[in-house]
Design an enzyme around this catalytic site. Sequence first.
Site, PDB file in Angstrom:
ATOM      1  N   ASP A  70     -12.527  13.664  -6.631  1.00 42.14           N
ATOM      2  CA  ASP A  70     -12.385  12.384  -7.315  1.00 42.14           C
ATOM      3  C   ASP A  70     -13.249  11.418  -6.535  1.00 42.14           C
ATOM      4  OD1 ASP A  70     -11.361  10.796  -9.429  1.00 42.14           O
ATOM      5  OD2 ASP A  70     -10.066   9.774  -8.008  1.00 42.14           O
ATOM      6  N   TYR A 108     -23.211   5.274 -10.974  1.00 39.71           N
ATOM      7  CA  TYR A 108     -23.744   4.005 -10.448  1.00 39.71           C
ATOM      8  C   TYR A 108     -24.968   4.212  -9.552  1.00 39.71           C
ATOM      9  CZ  TYR A 108     -19.222   2.126 -11.993  1.00 39.71           C
ATOM     10  OH  TYR A 108     -18.128   1.753 -12.735  1.00 39.71           O
ATOM     11  N   ASP A 109     -25.497   5.432  -9.492  1.00 40.90           N
ATOM     12  CA  ASP A 109     -26.633   5.709  -8.602  1.00 40.90           C
ATOM     13  C   ASP A 109     -27.800   4.721  -8.751  1.00 40.90           C
ATOM     14  OD1 ASP A 109     -25.223   7.837  -7.599  1.00 40.90           O
ATOM     15  OD2 ASP A 109     -26.572   9.401  -8.327  1.00 40.90           O
TER      16      ASP A 109
END
Length: 200
Positions: free
Chosen positions: A73, A157-158
């Site tokens: 997670d 979100y890279d």
Amino acid sequence: MTRVLVASRNRKKLAELQRVLDGAGLSGVTLVSLDDVPEFAEAPETGATFEENALAKARDAFTATGLPSIADDSGLTVAALNGMPGVLSARWSGRHGDDAANTELLLAQLSDVPDGRRGAAFVSACALVSEADQVVVRGEWRGSIARAPRGDGGFGYDPVFVPNGEQRTAAELTPAEKDAVSHRGRALALLLPALRALAH
């Protein structure tokens, strides 16, 4: 050869773990995904922490299949947002897995935050549940949030995450560069001793 279930349908996560295993020279383990085993009821992610969610997912997968199971997670914690989106990262915009909408909302929420206060960290908790053991590890990758997305590698979100010591975003790094330093790469590396034990 020991089959290990990665409790995910995300092929990129599976490939990332495979690269970590290959890089460590660990053979004797074959990775399979949720697409490779009979379907089972997956409990919703209701944990308050990454560790709780990862362990619940790994336990579910192990109970349903009998295979040693790894679950991760992960998400983004942003200091200026009191650690949010956190465990809600994948559904921050209200639609699960809509990377573009999640990133757009995050940038909007940070639009007034000065560059010096845009600190963030990617966090990954990985759990491995087998007959022999339950192991939960945590990896963190610190950086800051860019003003606009850059790069087309990676996911999530890279494109807006700039690792400390880098000018490039995570989406502009090569897969090998990212594996060497990323939150998931770090967490998976901590699982290697337990995976080695399974491979014998």
